[in-house]
Design a protein around this motif. Sequence first.
Motif, PDB file in Angstrom:
ATOM      1  N   ILE A  84     -19.442  -3.760  79.287  1.00  0.00           N
ATOM      2  CA  ILE A  84     -20.720  -4.529  79.710  1.00  0.00           C
ATOM      3  C   ILE A  84     -20.666  -6.085  79.700  1.00  0.00           C
ATOM      4  CG2 ILE A  84     -23.202  -4.668  79.502  1.00  0.00           C
ATOM      5  CD1 ILE A  84     -23.359  -1.893  78.397  1.00  0.00           C
ATOM      6  N   LEU A  85     -20.259  -6.442  78.388  1.00  0.00           N
ATOM      7  CA  LEU A  85     -20.054  -7.908  78.578  1.00  0.00           C
ATOM      8  C   LEU A  85     -18.824  -8.372  79.442  1.00  0.00           C
ATOM      9  CD1 LEU A  85     -20.374 -10.633  77.031  1.00  0.00           C
ATOM     10  CD2 LEU A  85     -18.733 -10.129  75.487  1.00  0.00           C
ATOM     11  N   ILE A 101     -15.494 -18.772  79.498  1.00  0.00           N
ATOM     12  CA  ILE A 101     -13.898 -18.031  79.275  1.00  0.00           C
ATOM     13  C   ILE A 101     -13.771 -18.347  77.793  1.00  0.00           C
ATOM     14  CG2 ILE A 101     -11.527 -18.240  79.563  1.00  0.00           C
ATOM     15  CD1 ILE A 101     -12.408 -18.844  82.522  1.00  0.00           C
ATOM     16  N   VAL A 102     -14.269 -19.508  77.011  1.00  0.00           N
ATOM     17  CA  VAL A 102     -13.857 -19.924  75.527  1.00  0.00           C
ATOM     18  C   VAL A 102     -14.561 -18.848  74.700  1.00  0.00           C
ATOM     19  CG1 VAL A 102     -13.491 -21.379  73.806  1.00  0.00           C
ATOM     20  CG2 VAL A 102     -12.752 -21.808  76.278  1.00  0.00           C
ATOM     21  N   VAL A 103     -16.069 -19.115  74.971  1.00  0.00           N
ATOM     22  CA  VAL A 103     -17.210 -18.403  74.166  1.00  0.00           C
ATOM     23  C   VAL A 103     -17.916 -17.401  75.001  1.00  0.00           C
ATOM     24  CG1 VAL A 103     -17.356 -19.939  72.177  1.00  0.00           C
ATOM     25  CG2 VAL A 103     -18.541 -20.416  74.162  1.00  0.00           C
ATOM     26  N   PRO A 104     -17.176 -16.373  75.139  1.00  0.00           N
ATOM     27  CA  PRO A 104     -17.733 -15.329  76.157  1.00  0.00           C
ATOM     28  C   PRO A 104     -19.419 -15.076  75.899  1.00  0.00           C
ATOM     29  CG  PRO A 104     -15.825 -14.629  75.545  1.00  0.00           C
ATOM     30  CD  PRO A 104     -16.094 -15.691  74.533  1.00  0.00           C
ATOM     31  N   LEU A 105     -19.706 -14.398  74.811  1.00  0.00           N
ATOM     32  CA  LEU A 105     -21.085 -14.084  74.432  1.00  0.00           C
ATOM     33  C   LEU A 105     -22.242 -15.282  74.598  1.00  0.00           C
ATOM     34  CD1 LEU A 105     -23.060 -11.944  74.286  1.00  0.00           C
ATOM     35  CD2 LEU A 105     -22.775 -11.911  71.511  1.00  0.00           C
ATOM     36  N   PHE A 106     -21.754 -16.440  73.824  1.00  0.00           N
ATOM     37  CA  PHE A 106     -22.739 -17.462  73.571  1.00  0.00           C
ATOM     38  C   PHE A 106     -22.558 -18.377  75.029  1.00  0.00           C
ATOM     39  CE2 PHE A 106     -21.527 -16.704  69.067  1.00  0.00           C
ATOM     40  CZ  PHE A 106     -22.622 -16.274  68.809  1.00  0.00           C
ATOM     41  N   GLY A 107     -21.297 -18.366  75.644  1.00  0.00           N
ATOM     42  CA  GLY A 107     -21.408 -18.971  76.888  1.00  0.00           C
ATOM     43  C   GLY A 107     -22.305 -18.345  77.925  1.00  0.00           C
ATOM     44  N   GLY A 160     -16.217 -26.654  86.596  1.00  0.00           N
ATOM     45  CA  GLY A 160     -15.031 -26.187  85.503  1.00  0.00           C
ATOM     46  C   GLY A 160     -15.648 -26.289  84.451  1.00  0.00           C
ATOM     47  N   LEU A 161     -16.660 -26.885  83.956  1.00  0.00           N
ATOM     48  CA  LEU A 161     -17.310 -27.022  82.617  1.00  0.00           C
ATOM     49  C   LEU A 161     -17.760 -25.661  82.020  1.00  0.00           C
ATOM     50  CD1 LEU A 161     -18.191 -28.432  79.656  1.00  0.00           C
ATOM     51  CD2 LEU A 161     -20.177 -29.183  80.880  1.00  0.00           C
ATOM     52  N   TRP A 162     -18.584 -25.030  83.091  1.00  0.00           N
ATOM     53  CA  TRP A 162     -19.365 -23.665  83.140  1.00  0.00           C
ATOM     54  C   TRP A 162     -18.058 -22.542  82.819  1.00  0.00           C
ATOM     55  CZ3 TRP A 162     -23.485 -22.820  80.688  1.00  0.00           C
ATOM     56  CH2 TRP A 162     -24.490 -23.631  80.809  1.00  0.00           C
ATOM     57  N   LEU A 163     -17.119 -22.885  83.486  1.00  0.00           N
ATOM     58  CA  LEU A 163     -16.110 -21.852  83.587  1.00  0.00           C
ATOM     59  C   LEU A 163     -15.490 -21.933  82.090  1.00  0.00           C
ATOM     60  CD1 LEU A 163     -14.483 -22.157  87.023  1.00  0.00           C
ATOM     61  CD2 LEU A 163     -15.695 -20.079  86.087  1.00  0.00           C
ATOM     62  N   VAL A 164     -15.196 -23.138  81.676  1.00  0.00           N
ATOM     63  CA  VAL A 164     -14.408 -23.254  80.338  1.00  0.00           C
ATOM     64  C   VAL A 164     -15.265 -22.579  79.271  1.00  0.00           C
ATOM     65  CG1 VAL A 164     -13.778 -24.887  78.486  1.00  0.00           C
ATOM     66  CG2 VAL A 164     -12.896 -25.219  80.885  1.00  0.00           C
ATOM     67  N   VAL A 165     -16.767 -22.818  79.277  1.00  0.00           N
ATOM     68  CA  VAL A 165     -17.451 -22.242  78.206  1.00  0.00           C
ATOM     69  C   VAL A 165     -17.697 -20.720  78.362  1.00  0.00           C
ATOM     70  CG1 VAL A 165     -20.058 -22.277  77.579  1.00  0.00           C
ATOM     71  CG2 VAL A 165     -18.838 -24.438  78.168  1.00  0.00           C
TER      72      VAL A 165
END
Length: 68
Positions: free
Chosen positions: A13-14, A43-49, A36-41
């Motif tokens: 689901i995540l 991808i790097v921190v999936p749930l919190f992002g 790009g900033l949103w994509l990095v966030v």
Amino acid sequence: MEIQYIWIALAVILLLLELWAINVVLRSTGKWETKGLWLVVLIVVPLFGLIAWAIFGPKREMPEHRRS
């Protein structure tokens, strides 16, 4: 149901929500720096992002008949 199946279902689901959010970010009309900033966030921190994107990300315009 074993606990492993529950974790696997939550992970799937995540993953689906992450892919959907990435798709929405890439299709948005914002600047590439913001995308790009949103994509990095995302991808790097999936749930919190995903939570941060849902709260602070791009807002959709409401239809005219709902703006009262």
